[in-house]
Design a protein around this motif. Structure first.
Motif, PDB file in Angstrom:
ATOM      1  N   ASP A  76       0.847  -1.200   0.000  1.00  0.00           N
ATOM      2  CA  ASP A  76       0.000   0.000   0.000  1.00  0.00           C
ATOM      3  C   ASP A  76       0.879   1.245   0.000  1.00  0.00           C
ATOM      4  OD1 ASP A  76      -2.158   1.688  -0.022  1.00  0.00           O
ATOM      5  OD2 ASP A  76      -2.918   1.093   1.943  1.00  0.00           O
ATOM      6  N   TYR A  77       1.709   1.346  -1.005  1.00  0.00           N
ATOM      7  CA  TYR A  77       2.696   2.424  -1.109  1.00  0.00           C
ATOM      8  C   TYR A  77       2.095   3.822  -0.939  1.00  0.00           C
ATOM      9  CZ  TYR A  77       6.768   4.937  -2.935  1.00  0.00           C
ATOM     10  OH  TYR A  77       7.836   5.787  -3.087  1.00  0.00           O
ATOM     11  N   PRO A  78       0.976   4.154  -1.584  1.00  0.00           N
ATOM     12  CA  PRO A  78       0.435   5.514  -1.431  1.00  0.00           C
ATOM     13  C   PRO A  78       0.004   5.858  -0.001  1.00  0.00           C
ATOM     14  CG  PRO A  78      -0.587   4.410  -3.302  1.00  0.00           C
ATOM     15  CD  PRO A  78       0.193   3.380  -2.550  1.00  0.00           C
ATOM     16  N   ASN A  79      -0.384   4.858   0.781  1.00  0.00           N
ATOM     17  CA  ASN A  79      -0.898   5.093   2.131  1.00  0.00           C
ATOM     18  C   ASN A  79       0.025   4.572   3.226  1.00  0.00           C
ATOM     19  OD1 ASN A  79      -3.466   6.161   1.161  1.00  0.00           O
ATOM     20  ND2 ASN A  79      -3.786   4.070   0.443  1.00  0.00           N
ATOM     21  N   ARG A  80       1.255   4.255   2.874  1.00  0.00           N
ATOM     22  CA  ARG A  80       2.147   3.591   3.819  1.00  0.00           C
ATOM     23  C   ARG A  80       2.395   4.383   5.097  1.00  0.00           C
ATOM     24  NH1 ARG A  80       4.806   6.059  -0.128  1.00  0.00           N
ATOM     25  NH2 ARG A  80       6.856   6.994   0.181  1.00  0.00           N
TER      26      ARG A  80
END
Length: 159
Positions: A76-80
């Protein structure tokens, strides 16, 4: 040829045709160029131990709970940062202060004015080369949810 150091000025005309990582500082890169520097090794997503008395860094094979060991990518790269508050978001402003980054990391190499290694996908065109070179941690990690004491999982990665 090595890349420009973070404090270097304009790039000489004789390197205008060089790849972007050789002619730009990290701060000069576009978002797409910045993201493309990641070699996909996965080591930045692993827990490290820093001993308070010596500041020595020990690497472990324990990965963040968002790390996918098969792809060596964040799930979940965008929300990490929202999901893992202590996640360190790499930026040109912080890269020089992250003394725990592996010596093979492209962000570190470019920041230090060095070139990318032959196995880096921007050099060789193959995203699997990092794993064949033994740099990536694909399939070698354990989730933090199942690890227990970090001291039991210290490893020596290729640096």
């Amino acid at each position: 040829m090595t890349g420009p150091a973070a404090s270097d000025g304009p790039v000489p005309a004789d390197v205008a045709d060089a790849p972007f990582w050789r002619r730009k500082t990290l701060a000069q890169m576009s978002a797409a160029e910045w993201e493309s520097l990641c070699d996909g090794c996965g080591k930045c997503c692993l827990h490290k131990i820093e001993w308070a008395d010596t500041r020595e860094i020990e690497y472990t094979n324990v990965a963040c709970r968002l790390f996918d060991s098969g792809s060596c990518r964040c799930t979940d790269y965008p929300n990490r940062k929202a999901k893992v508050p202590d996640c360190v978001v790499l930026t040109p402003a912080v890269i020089d202060s992250l003394h725990w980054m592996p010596s093979t990391c492209a962000y570190r190499l470019v920041s230090e004015g060095q070139d990318l290694p032959a196995w880096h996908h921007l050099v060789c065109g193959d995203r699997e080369a990092v794993h064949r070179a033994g740099i990536g941690v694909r399939g070698l990690t354990l989730s933090e949810d199942e690890a227990g004491d970090l001291e039991d999982h210290i490893v020596d990665w290729i640096e």
